[in-house]
Motif scaffolding. Structure first.
Motif, PDB file in Angstrom:
ATOM      1  N   LYS A   1      15.422  10.263 -12.890  1.00  0.00           N
ATOM      2  CA  LYS A   1      15.002  11.469 -12.171  1.00  0.00           C
ATOM      3  C   LYS A   1      14.031  11.156 -11.038  1.00  0.00           C
ATOM      4  CE  LYS A   1      15.628  14.509 -16.182  1.00  0.00           C
ATOM      5  NZ  LYS A   1      14.983  15.487 -17.118  1.00  0.00           N
ATOM      6  N   GLU A   2      13.609   9.900 -10.947  1.00  0.00           N
ATOM      7  CA  GLU A   2      12.619   9.527  -9.928  1.00  0.00           C
ATOM      8  C   GLU A   2      13.231   8.768  -8.753  1.00  0.00           C
ATOM      9  OE1 GLU A   2       8.777   8.758 -12.852  1.00  0.00           O
ATOM     10  OE2 GLU A   2      10.209   7.135 -12.518  1.00  0.00           O
ATOM     11  N   ARG A   3      14.534   8.560  -8.791  1.00  0.00           N
ATOM     12  CA  ARG A   3      15.149   7.706  -7.766  1.00  0.00           C
ATOM     13  C   ARG A   3      15.040   8.297  -6.358  1.00  0.00           C
ATOM     14  NH1 ARG A   3      20.532   5.794 -11.230  1.00  0.00           N
ATOM     15  NH2 ARG A   3      19.335   4.729 -12.862  1.00  0.00           N
ATOM     16  N   SER A   4      15.220   9.591  -6.252  1.00  0.00           N
ATOM     17  CA  SER A   4      15.095  10.212  -4.924  1.00  0.00           C
ATOM     18  C   SER A   4      13.658  10.121  -4.421  1.00  0.00           C
ATOM     19  CB  SER A   4      15.549  11.676  -4.979  1.00  0.00           C
ATOM     20  OG  SER A   4      14.744  12.415  -5.878  1.00  0.00           O
ATOM     21  N   GLU A   5      12.707  10.189  -5.335  1.00  0.00           N
ATOM     22  CA  GLU A   5      11.299  10.063  -4.968  1.00  0.00           C
ATOM     23  C   GLU A   5      10.999   8.636  -4.477  1.00  0.00           C
ATOM     24  OE1 GLU A   5       6.880  10.598  -7.036  1.00  0.00           O
ATOM     25  OE2 GLU A   5       8.676  11.314  -8.076  1.00  0.00           O
ATOM     26  N   ALA A   6      11.615   7.636  -5.142  1.00  0.00           N
ATOM     27  CA  ALA A   6      11.426   6.249  -4.728  1.00  0.00           C
ATOM     28  C   ALA A   6      12.018   6.018  -3.335  1.00  0.00           C
ATOM     29  CB  ALA A   6      12.071   5.305  -5.744  1.00  0.00           C
TER      30      ALA A   6
ATOM     31  N   ALA B   1      12.380   8.249  -1.016  1.00  0.00           N
ATOM     32  CA  ALA B   1      11.519   8.946  -0.054  1.00  0.00           C
ATOM     33  C   ALA B   1      10.277   8.112   0.254  1.00  0.00           C
ATOM     34  CB  ALA B   1      11.122  10.312  -0.603  1.00  0.00           C
ATOM     35  N   CYS B   2       9.753   7.434  -0.765  1.00  0.00           N
ATOM     36  CA  CYS B   2       8.584   6.575  -0.565  1.00  0.00           C
ATOM     37  C   CYS B   2       8.916   5.421   0.377  1.00  0.00           C
ATOM     38  CB  CYS B   2       8.104   6.055  -1.927  1.00  0.00           C
ATOM     39  SG  CYS B   2       6.698   4.930  -1.826  1.00  0.00           S
ATOM     40  N   LEU B   3      10.068   4.786   0.157  1.00  0.00           N
ATOM     41  CA  LEU B   3      10.482   3.683   1.022  1.00  0.00           C
ATOM     42  C   LEU B   3      10.784   4.161   2.439  1.00  0.00           C
ATOM     43  CD1 LEU B   3      12.779   1.829  -1.532  1.00  0.00           C
ATOM     44  CD2 LEU B   3      10.634   0.961  -0.591  1.00  0.00           C
ATOM     45  N   ASP B   4      11.380   5.339   2.553  1.00  0.00           N
ATOM     46  CA  ASP B   4      11.637   5.912   3.879  1.00  0.00           C
ATOM     47  C   ASP B   4      10.329   6.117   4.644  1.00  0.00           C
ATOM     48  OD1 ASP B   4      14.363   5.972   3.455  1.00  0.00           O
ATOM     49  OD2 ASP B   4      14.396   8.065   2.783  1.00  0.00           O
TER      50      ASP B   4
ATOM     51  N   SER C   1       0.834  -1.210   0.000  1.00  0.00           N
ATOM     52  CA  SER C   1       0.000   0.000   0.000  1.00  0.00           C
ATOM     53  C   SER C   1       0.863   1.252   0.000  1.00  0.00           C
ATOM     54  CB  SER C   1      -0.928  -0.002   1.222  1.00  0.00           C
ATOM     55  OG  SER C   1      -1.783  -1.123   1.200  1.00  0.00           O
ATOM     56  N   GLY C   2       1.992   1.187   0.725  1.00  0.00           N
ATOM     57  CA  GLY C   2       2.898   2.333   0.771  1.00  0.00           C
ATOM     58  C   GLY C   2       3.524   2.641  -0.578  1.00  0.00           C
ATOM     59  N   LEU C   3       3.794   1.592  -1.367  1.00  0.00           N
ATOM     60  CA  LEU C   3       4.352   1.813  -2.707  1.00  0.00           C
ATOM     61  C   LEU C   3       3.341   2.480  -3.627  1.00  0.00           C
ATOM     62  CD1 LEU C   3       6.359  -1.437  -3.571  1.00  0.00           C
ATOM     63  CD2 LEU C   3       7.253   0.775  -2.836  1.00  0.00           C
ATOM     64  N   GLY C   4       2.050   2.165  -3.411  1.00  0.00           N
ATOM     65  CA  GLY C   4       1.014   2.757  -4.250  1.00  0.00           C
ATOM     66  C   GLY C   4       1.109   2.283  -5.694  1.00  0.00           C
ATOM     67  N   GLN C   5       0.726   3.145  -6.616  1.00  0.00           N
ATOM     68  CA  GLN C   5       0.713   2.799  -8.040  1.00  0.00           C
ATOM     69  C   GLN C   5       1.644   3.701  -8.847  1.00  0.00           C
ATOM     70  OE1 GLN C   5      -3.353   2.667  -9.421  1.00  0.00           O
ATOM     71  NE2 GLN C   5      -4.044   1.571  -7.607  1.00  0.00           N
ATOM     72  N   ARG C   6       2.597   4.299  -8.156  1.00  0.00           N
ATOM     73  CA  ARG C   6       3.489   5.261  -8.826  1.00  0.00           C
ATOM     74  C   ARG C   6       4.420   4.566  -9.818  1.00  0.00           C
ATOM     75  NH1 ARG C   6       6.007   8.027 -11.394  1.00  0.00           N
ATOM     76  NH2 ARG C   6       7.091   9.986 -10.978  1.00  0.00           N
TER      77      ARG C   6
ATOM     78  N   ILE D   1       7.532   4.478   4.355  1.00  0.00           N
ATOM     79  CA  ILE D   1       6.950   3.205   4.794  1.00  0.00           C
ATOM     80  C   ILE D   1       7.543   2.790   6.137  1.00  0.00           C
ATOM     81  CG2 ILE D   1       6.759   0.747   4.246  1.00  0.00           C
ATOM     82  CD1 ILE D   1       6.674   1.558   1.277  1.00  0.00           C
ATOM     83  N   GLY D   2       8.839   3.066   6.319  1.00  0.00           N
ATOM     84  CA  GLY D   2       9.454   2.862   7.629  1.00  0.00           C
ATOM     85  C   GLY D   2      10.139   1.528   7.850  1.00  0.00           C
ATOM     86  N   TYR D   3      10.237   0.695   6.830  1.00  0.00           N
ATOM     87  CA  TYR D   3      10.943  -0.571   6.955  1.00  0.00           C
ATOM     88  C   TYR D   3      12.400  -0.395   6.540  1.00  0.00           C
ATOM     89  CZ  TYR D   3       6.286  -2.796   7.063  1.00  0.00           C
ATOM     90  OH  TYR D   3       5.007  -3.169   7.378  1.00  0.00           O
ATOM     91  N   ARG D   4      13.289  -1.228   7.104  1.00  0.00           N
ATOM     92  CA  ARG D   4      14.691  -1.194   6.676  1.00  0.00           C
ATOM     93  C   ARG D   4      14.790  -1.685   5.234  1.00  0.00           C
ATOM     94  NH1 ARG D   4      19.341  -3.513  10.314  1.00  0.00           N
ATOM     95  NH2 ARG D   4      18.218  -5.486  10.112  1.00  0.00           N
ATOM     96  N   TYR D   5      15.618  -1.012   4.429  1.00  0.00           N
ATOM     97  CA  TYR D   5      15.786  -1.464   3.046  1.00  0.00           C
ATOM     98  C   TYR D   5      17.183  -1.153   2.553  1.00  0.00           C
ATOM     99  CZ  TYR D   5      15.339   3.391   1.409  1.00  0.00           C
ATOM    100  OH  TYR D   5      15.535   4.728   1.184  1.00  0.00           O
ATOM    101  N   TRP D   6      17.573  -1.876   1.515  1.00  0.00           N
ATOM    102  CA  TRP D   6      18.873  -1.690   0.868  1.00  0.00           C
ATOM    103  C   TRP D   6      18.662  -1.639  -0.641  1.00  0.00           C
ATOM    104  CZ3 TRP D   6      17.674  -4.773   4.872  1.00  0.00           C
ATOM    105  CH2 TRP D   6      18.440  -4.679   6.037  1.00  0.00           C
ATOM    106  N   ASP D   7      19.343  -0.717  -1.309  1.00  0.00           N
ATOM    107  CA  ASP D   7      19.323  -0.679  -2.772  1.00  0.00           C
ATOM    108  C   ASP D   7      20.306  -1.731  -3.278  1.00  0.00           C
ATOM    109  OD1 ASP D   7      19.586  -0.135  -5.499  1.00  0.00           O
ATOM    110  OD2 ASP D   7      19.319   2.026  -5.226  1.00  0.00           O
TER     111      ASP D   7
END
Length: 511
Positions: free
Chosen positions: A475-480, A482-485, A443-448, A487-493
């Motif tokens: 150009k959307e990587r910073s937006e992605a 921010a979206c993951l941040d 749900s946090g990822l949405g449909q972007r 959501i609040g879960y730990r993540y790694w690229d």
């Protein structure tokens, strides 16, 4: 000073409910490591953990008025079971606040002993905060799982028994650490009676609050803690426990998830008992200590502190065991896509035991094989194998320490993404395993962004793990992010991870 605990420990009231557990020699481990390895079997307590000792001693010390109000505690499971049994024996009402990530076997055990369970938060610290709120709202008596002198004294009886049972001083004792109650109580007693015995705490490397505190000379709160060893998932060591520990403990060793899994297997092979991750933690530290110091002929003891683990978690543990023991390597090998190449590669592996083999045709020129293979511990055997394969013209990559490869790729090998999956970014995500957590992520990822890759596997652990690929423009990587941040879960690229590049990446993935 720590000496003040000696009388407390000698006077501790624990044997109304707890039993004196044996010190058993681990014969297989002793032979393997050329030292006498002993296990203090606290997994044999009525609640399958040492926590019963401290909980009952504290309950015994409460005034009639405090018991009448009812008791409350926050716990990841073992203290909860101990307090529930103590309260049931004394006829006292008990409320237990447990993290929602607590294995169901522990939650069910607490409820079966008549306690009221409140599930709140993702770790001990969040549960503890909620418990303190309930103390004020309902005027309950709080029983701390570790940072209380009576609890520490109760746990210290483990050390008292070891001294009586082993009769001569051990060279080193290894004790698991969460909040520090067991280590503080045992260290206070053993340091007083056996001043030359080394006392070594062992923490999960992703929940090393004591090691960090000792390094900085003060208690610290970790921003996040790993949940695999849920019995030791504490962000801050106790104030009183730290005061005792810093004067009595020689050092703190950390152990990885894979090393704990290997120790669980070791315990099973020597005792036919199944330890929980925190229960095997001390043995994992003992093994690292022996390897680091190169010692032989010493008397070493590890506290097997508990055996409360979900049965379905054993699947995950068994997968990681051989890697934790450094007896299995995971490698990627490129072979030519032509008749006979597959058989020739198997001949190159020789008589080694192959534990896993993943292969799929991907192009007319080359094929990549994901291989698990048994090796001798120490690293030299693996290096020799890779050098041998390279000498025969194979392109090899060691993925043994690659988390993404071990958690996801080994279950997904099926060919590279087709051309047209452009701009794919890949993220590895961890989240507390509880109902609704996966839905929250989606749900946090949405449909972007279009999801081009997804892998999730529930293996009974406290963590859920996802590998997700999304088509994200430069150009959307910073937006992605921010979206993951948000959501609040730990993540790694993991877009540049070698395992992804070799097995799942697209020729035009844009990285």
């Amino acid at each position: 000073m720590p000496e003040s605990y000696i009388k407390r420990i000698l006077d501790a009231r624990v044997y109304d409910v707890a039993r004196e557990t044996p010190v058993d020699q681990a014969l297989l481990l002793s032979k393997r490591f050329k030292n006498s390895v002993w296990l203090k079997r606290e997994d044999l307590q009525p609640v399958y953990s040492f926590k019963l000792r401290g909980a009952y001693n504290k309950m015994h010390r409460l005034s009639p008025e405090q018991r009448e109000r009812g008791v409350i505690a926050a716990s990841a499971g073992n203290h909860a079971q101990g307090l529930a049994m103590a309260a049931q024996r004394m006829g006292v009402s008990a409320t237990i606040v447990m993290p929602r990530t607590t294995p169901s076997i522990k939650v069910d055990a607490v409820r079966s002993r008549g306690a009221h369970v409140v599930l709140h938060g993702d770790n001990f610290d969040e549960a503890s905060t909620h418990a303190q709120k309930l103390v004020k709202e309902k005027d309950l008596t709080y029983v701390h799982p570790f940072d209380d002198p009576d609890v520490i004294a109760g746990q210290g009886t483990v050390g008292m028994e070891i001294v009586r049972q082993h009769q001569e001083p051990l060279d080193a004792v290894f004790v698991p650490v969460g909040g520090g109650g067991l280590l503080a109580g045992m260290a206070a007693y053993i340091r007083y009676v056996w001043p030359k015995t080394k006392i070594i705490g062992v923490e999960p490397e992703d929940a090393a609050c004591l090691k960090t505190a000792l390094e900085r000379g003060r208690r610290v709160t970790l921003p996040e803690v790993g949940l695999f060893a849920d019995g030791c998932a504490v962000a801050q060591v106790g104030k009183e426990t730290f005061r005792v520990i810093r004067h009595t403990v020689d050092e703190v060793i950390t152990a990885s998830t894979d090393e704990m899994c290997a120790a669980i297997k070791d315990i099973f092979e020597d005792t036919r008992g199944i330890a929980e991750p925190a229960g095997a933690l001390a043995l994992a530290g003992l093994k690292k200590y022996v390897e680091r110091e190169g010692i032989e002929g010493q008397q070493l003891l590890a506290v097997l502190s508990g055996a409360n683990t979900n049965f379905d978690r054993l699947r995950y543990i068994s997968e990681r065991t051989e890697i934790g023991e450094k007896r299995e390597a995971v490698i990627s090998v490129t072979i030519p896509e032509k008749p006979g190449a597959f058989r020739k590669f198997c001949n190159s592996i020789g008589r080694r035991n192959i534990t896993e083999f993943n292969y799929r045709y991907s192009s007319a020129k080359d094929a990549r094989v994901f291989v698990g293979v048994t090796v001798e511990p120490g690293g030299e055997d693996l290096k020799a194998l890779i050098d041998q394969l390279a000498g025969e013209g194979y392109e090899c990559e060691d993925l043994t320490d690659n988390e993404m490869a071990k958690l996801h790729i080994r279950h997904m090998v099926g060919g590279l993404a087709p051309e047209g999956v452009g701009g794919e970014r890949v993220y590895r995500v961890e989240f507390p395993e509880r109902p609704g957590a996966l839905l929250k992520f989606l749900s946090g990822l949405g449909q972007r962004w279009n999801i081009s890759l997804f892998h999730y596997r529930n293996h009974g652990a406290a963590y859920g793990r996802i590998l997700v690929g999304m088509q994200v423009g430069p150009k959307e990587r910073s937006e992605a992010r921010a979206c993951l941040d948000a959501i609040g879960y730990r993540y790694w690229d993991e877009t540049d991870n070698a395992a992804y590049r070799l097995y799942l990446g697209s020729p035009d993935s844009g990285h």
